[in-house]
Scaffold this active site. Structure first.
Site, PDB file in Angstrom:
ATOM      1  N   ASP A 309     -23.800  12.464 -17.927  1.00 28.47           N
ATOM      2  CA  ASP A 309     -23.515  13.558 -18.856  1.00 28.47           C
ATOM      3  C   ASP A 309     -23.701  13.101 -20.300  1.00 28.47           C
ATOM      4  OD1 ASP A 309     -22.746  16.159 -19.654  1.00 28.47           O
ATOM      5  OD2 ASP A 309     -20.660  15.563 -19.891  1.00 28.47           O
ATOM      6  N   ASN A 396     -19.490  13.435 -30.057  1.00 32.60           N
ATOM      7  CA  ASN A 396     -19.686  14.675 -29.327  1.00 32.60           C
ATOM      8  C   ASN A 396     -20.185  15.740 -30.291  1.00 32.60           C
ATOM      9  OD1 ASN A 396     -19.064  17.036 -27.464  1.00 32.60           O
ATOM     10  ND2 ASN A 396     -18.298  15.340 -26.225  1.00 32.60           N
TER      11      ASN A 396
END
Length: 704
Positions: A309, A396
């Site tokens: 991911d 992120n």
């Protein structure tokens, strides 16, 4: 469609001037009057040339006004400011226009999203502005153009297919009278990523570009998809492939290109998705497309054959750098995988790459090939692996900023491990199901309490070295902006808005917002006065990942969601907010937990309860923390609420389809969680377990 109008409090709002936000203004970094795009302008540096608020004057910074958003559940976005009006998207893509000087609501537009049909309860993150219109991507897949003066929708298109797994959380991008939008959803399976360009005036589709190839038997849309298919094996198209462009898209006016940051594979596990190997283009890549036609130009893949991911859907910042004495048209990119990349925008060539934080899955990046030098075992070949970073990444979606004055990039980072285990899963016997959507085994055990931390880092992209670092609370903090006043602003999870010296990192100013945030601030000016604005509130993904809120004491039902606007010598008072509150689980010693029933209840909880009450029963949103509730102690009280709807008037739905045995199992799971000792590792496993449980819930919702 809901529109609420107010009186125009400032002449600045009255009309035609707003049509001036166009190609010229978004390409000009020198005018800091407006913050008219997600990254302020095309380069997405998030740097403002305004300097009225600076390292010498910031101690005079005070609250000018605030606006309470009492009926909104999520405020994760960065507002826009255009000609004295603040525009913001909150909750399920509701758009507000507020007078930037007085704080008066001008209008509110509600796209009337049905929450029951939502793929994920993430908050919307931003808007676009172009020639008098506000553009919003709606979580149900629509893209809507709204008249900036009246708040009335002018056109709407569905960018996805009815009932599919795609949803929108990212900000649209505008250029060349074109509005571009991507989508998320690869974690749900059966999603093939794409971006779509529409005419800003009419909403007519101009082009669409898929990020991964489809079934070869159906033919390929273009030569790029045919090329990409050579890097896939097996029957990947049955799983969709993934590669969603859910956040980062950057327009480059110098080359008339749009850069797309692509996401993870579907499923995550590479050996199941592509059993005979392969790089799996264009997963986890930066892809350059011709802005007018959508034709492929070049790509750079940060994580070939990704299996963790490791999205590349993070910021792509454009900057002119001098490297080895030569001027370079550079792109700065810090994806999840933990490396900071400097790429050449002309051809996508790697200039340099170094570890930004703790990275154990790869030793480094080969400067000749541009490929990571992977560590044996990182792909959990032996059945399991604990690596850094985990799926949350070192960086992120929370935006970073670049200052051309200091030459530094400012990045909200985190350090958190990821556990990966594909025990018993082989391509010959595996299929994507609601019980195993990502091809990995979950993890619920405990490890030491130092599993996660975060920081604000100043990074020199030329020397690929850290200039300074400031520790931040918890594991998830807000995005940042930089200004010509030699300041870096960041909102934090502990409820503090901080201003740091851009050169040294020293804290120069702080304000207690009354609640934590992950949203990025922005700055603008009206007349001769500079303002700083930020949204604060704990909801959205924070609400669902309960422990992220619980560690700071934010309870969505009790704590505010608000827009705060600051200026020098501001003297407004912020409405009172409750202090941080941490629920105390009830011991309930008389309740004897049956382990088998608790295990059954965990699955039922994941299907029906997690969306409101939080993963692992750790609440961080509107709903109560069930570990601290006396209701599950009583079978009759629990049944009255959960099955018979005793609290429908307070927003608690009922589930008459649950059997007495399932209700009993739920009670045992809740009581088991009440006695569980929560550690920092729960913050790691919560992310994984949340994704798995949410996927299961969506599958069940649509009968898959």
């Amino acid at each position: 469609m809901g529109i609420r109008l107010g009186v125009c409090a400032a002449l600045l709002f009255c009309g035609a001037a707003q049509a001036g936000v166009d190609q010229t203004t978004l390409a000009d970094p020198a005018d800091g009057t407006n913050w008219a795009a997600w990254g302020r302008n095309f380069d997405e540096q998030r740097f403002s040339p305004l300097d009225q608020i600076n390292r010498d004057s910031v101690d005079r910074l005070g609250l000018a006004w605030s606006y309470e958003l009492d009926d909104v559940w999520s405020v994760s976005s960065q507002p826009l400011a255009v000609d004295g009006v603040i525009y913001m998207a909150v909750g399920y893509s509701e758009v507000y226009a507020i007078d930037a000087v007085s704080g008066e609501l001008l209008w509110r537009y509600d796209p009337e999203v049905d929450p029951k049909k939502m793929r994920m309860a993430w908050g919307i993150r931003g808007l676009a502005f172009w020639k008098g219109r506000v553009y919003v991507g709606v979580q149900d897949g629509r893209l809507i153009a709204i008249d900036a003066e009246s708040g009335k929708p002018e056109w709407s298109v569905l960018t996805t297919k009815p009932g599919d797994n795609r949803y929108i959380t990212g900000a649209p991008r505008v250029f060349n009278d074109t509005v571009l939008i991507g989508h998320g959803g690869a974690d749900f399976g059966y999603v093939r990523g794409y971006v779509t360009a529409y005419d800003t005036e009419t909403g007519e589709q101009r082009w669409r570009w898929h990020t991964v190839p489809g079934n070869p038997a159906d033919g390929f849309e273009n030569a790029a998809m045919e090329m990409a298919a050579e890097t896939w094996t097996g029957e990947w198209w049955k799983f969709g492939g993934g590669g969603t462009a859910w956040n980062a898209m950057t327009y480059d006016p110098e080359f008339n290109r749009i850069y797309i940051g692509t996401g993870n594979g579907s499923p995550w596990n590479h050996k199941l998705r592509s059993p005979d190997g392969g790089d799996n283009l264009f997963l986890c890549s930066v892809v350059a497309l011709d802005a007018d036609t959508g034709e492929y130009v070049w790509h750079y893949q940060t994580t070939p054959g990704e299996s963790w991911d490791f999205n590349s859907a993070m910021d792509m910042v454009l900057a002119d750098l001098t490297i080895d004495g030569e001027p370079r048209k550079a792109m700065l990119h810090a994806p999840k995988n933990g490396f900071f990349y400097v790429l050449d925008r002309e051809d996508g060539a790697l200039i340099s790459a170094e570890k930004l934080g703790k990275v154990t899955w790869a030793e480094g990046i080969d400067p000749e090939t541009g490929r990571p030098i992977e560590v044996p075992g990182a792909r959990y070949e032996s059945g399991e692996a604990l690596i850094w970073p985990g799926s949350g990444g070192v960086h992120n979606w929370h935006p970073m900023a670049f200052s051309p004055d200091t030459g530094l990039t400012y990045i909200p980072t985190r350090e958190m491990a990821g556990y990966y285990n594909d025990e018993g899963r082989e391509p010959r016997n595996w299929n994507l199901t609601s019980e195993d959507p990502m091809g990995l085994k979950g993890f619920y055990d405990d490890i030491p309490a130092n599993a996660g931390s975060s920081a604000l880092e100043a990074w020199n992209p030329v020397t690929q070295s850290r200039a300074w670092e400031v520790e931040t609370p918890g594991v998830a903090n807000g995005g940042v902006i930089a200004t010509a006043g030699d300041l870096v602003f960041q909102g934090r999870a502990d409820g503090q808005l901080k201003a740091h010296d851009a050169a040294s990192g020293a804290e120069l100013w702080s304000f207690d917002m009354g609640v934590g945030t992950q949203a990025a601030p922005m700055t603008f000016s009206v007349g001769d006065r500079q303002y700083v604005a930020i949204l604060a509130g704990w909801g959205g993904s924070q609400m669902l990942l309960g422990s992220l809120g619980a560690q700071h004491g934010w309870i969505g039902r009790e704590h505010p969601r608000r827009l705060l606007v600051f200026a020098l010598d501001g003297d407004a008072e912020l409405p009172d907010a409750p202090p941080p509150s941490r629920p105390e689980p009830i011991e309930g010693a008389d309740f004897v937990v049956d382990a088998a029933k608790a295990e059954q209840g965990k699955k039922i909880y994941g299907r029906f309860c997690v969306i409101c009450h939080g993963t692992a029963a750790i609440a961080g949103g509107y709903a109560p923390d069930l570990r601290a509730s006396s209701v599950p102690m009583s079978a009759s009280a629990f049944d009255a609420i959960v099955q018979n709807g005793a609290l429908l008037d307070r927003g608690m739905p009922n589930y008459p389809e649950l059997t007495p045995e399932e209700l009993e199992a739920l009670r045992h799971y809740i009581r088991e969680r009440a006695r569980h000792e929560t550690s920092a590792w729960d913050q790691v496993t919560t992310v994984w377990n949340f994704l798995v449980l949410m996927v299961k819930m969506e599958w069940a919702k649509f009968g898959w």
